[in-house]
Design a protein around this motif. Structure first.
Motif, short mmCIF file in Angstrom:
data_model
loop_
_atom_site.label_atom_id
_atom_site.label_comp_id
_atom_site.label_asym_id
_atom_site.label_seq_id
_atom_site.Cartn_x
_atom_site.Cartn_y
_atom_site.Cartn_z
N MET A 1 30.22 63.84 -49.89
CA MET A 1 30.45 62.81 -48.89
C MET A 1 29.71 63.20 -47.61
O MET A 1 29.72 64.34 -47.19
CB MET A 1 31.95 62.69 -48.61
N TYR A 2 29.06 62.20 -47.04
CA TYR A 2 28.31 62.44 -45.81
C TYR A 2 29.24 62.51 -44.61
O TYR A 2 30.31 61.91 -44.60
CB TYR A 2 27.28 61.34 -45.60
N LYS A 3 28.77 63.21 -43.58
CA LYS A 3 29.55 63.38 -42.37
C LYS A 3 28.87 62.64 -41.22
O LYS A 3 27.68 62.36 -41.26
CB LYS A 3 29.68 64.87 -42.04
N ILE A 4 29.67 62.37 -40.18
CA ILE A 4 29.18 61.71 -38.98
C ILE A 4 29.47 62.59 -37.78
O ILE A 4 30.59 63.09 -37.63
CB ILE A 4 29.83 60.33 -38.79
N ALA A 5 28.47 62.77 -36.92
CA ALA A 5 28.62 63.59 -35.73
C ALA A 5 28.31 62.78 -34.48
O ALA A 5 27.58 61.79 -34.53
CB ALA A 5 27.67 64.79 -35.80
N VAL A 6 28.88 63.23 -33.37
CA VAL A 6 28.60 62.63 -32.06
C VAL A 6 28.26 63.78 -31.12
O VAL A 6 29.03 64.74 -30.99
CB VAL A 6 29.81 61.83 -31.52
N MET A 7 27.11 63.67 -30.44
CA MET A 7 26.66 64.69 -29.50
C MET A 7 26.49 64.09 -28.11
O MET A 7 26.08 62.95 -27.97
CB MET A 7 25.27 65.22 -29.92
N ALA A 29 19.61 70.25 -22.78
CA ALA A 29 18.71 69.83 -23.86
C ALA A 29 18.44 70.95 -24.86
O ALA A 29 18.36 70.68 -26.07
CB ALA A 29 17.40 69.32 -23.27
N LYS A 30 18.30 72.17 -24.41
CA LYS A 30 18.03 73.28 -25.35
C LYS A 30 19.18 73.45 -26.32
O LYS A 30 18.98 73.62 -27.53
CB LYS A 30 17.77 74.57 -24.56
N GLU A 31 20.39 73.43 -25.81
CA GLU A 31 21.57 73.52 -26.67
C GLU A 31 21.61 72.32 -27.62
O GLU A 31 21.91 72.46 -28.81
CB GLU A 31 22.84 73.58 -25.82
N GLY A 32 21.29 71.14 -27.10
CA GLY A 32 21.29 69.94 -27.91
C GLY A 32 20.27 70.01 -29.03
O GLY A 32 20.54 69.57 -30.16
N ARG A 37 19.34 70.23 -34.82
CA ARG A 37 18.73 70.86 -36.00
C ARG A 37 19.79 71.33 -36.99
O ARG A 37 19.67 71.15 -38.19
CB ARG A 37 17.87 72.04 -35.59
N SER A 38 20.84 71.92 -36.45
CA SER A 38 21.91 72.43 -37.30
C SER A 38 22.61 71.29 -38.03
O SER A 38 22.86 71.37 -39.24
CB SER A 38 22.91 73.21 -36.44
N VAL A 46 24.82 60.54 -40.25
CA VAL A 46 24.69 59.77 -39.02
C VAL A 46 25.01 60.69 -37.85
O VAL A 46 26.03 61.38 -37.86
CB VAL A 46 25.65 58.56 -39.00
N ILE A 47 24.10 60.70 -36.88
CA ILE A 47 24.31 61.50 -35.68
C ILE A 47 24.16 60.57 -34.48
O ILE A 47 23.07 60.03 -34.23
CB ILE A 47 23.31 62.66 -35.58
#
Length: 107
Positions: A1-7, A29-32, A37-38, A46-47
């Motif tokens: 199952m695919y996961k969804i992230a929010v940044m 931005a560097k942390e982002g 990538r991770s 979906v991100i």
């Protein structure tokens, strides 16, 4: 199952946790870039990224534009919104249906 992230900035994304989405507060931005990538390598389909953060990650986001997964979608945040999220959705709809359904084809 695919996961969804929010940044994005914590204030802009914390509410998404109540919907069951995985949230990743980002302070710069560097942390982002590292988190993006991770997430892409960990099977997130979906991100969602706040517009302000996405503006600083344009070069990294571009790497994923031709891929099916992950889909990266810009969303408005609490502040520093650029309008890119709405413009991106509008462009996708135009490509899918061949017409601007929001404004009836007239810009």
């Amino acid at each position: 199952m695919y996961k969804i992230a929010v940044m994005g900035a914590y204030d802009s994304i914390y509410g998404f946790a109540a919907l069951g989405l995985d949230t990743f507060p980002v302070s710069d931005a560097k942390e982002g870039e590292n988190i993006l990538r991770s997430l892409a390598s960990e099977g997130y389909a979906v991100i969602y990224i706040t517009e302000a953060l996405a503006a600083g990650l344009a070069h990294e986001i571009k790497k994923y534009q031709e891929q099916v997964i992950p889909v990266i979608i810009q969303i408005p945040g609490v502040s520093d919104n650029t309008g890119a999220g709405v413009a991106g959705v509008k462009k996708s709809v135009e490509q899918a249906v061949g017409s601007d359904i929001i404004f009836g084809g007239n810009d």
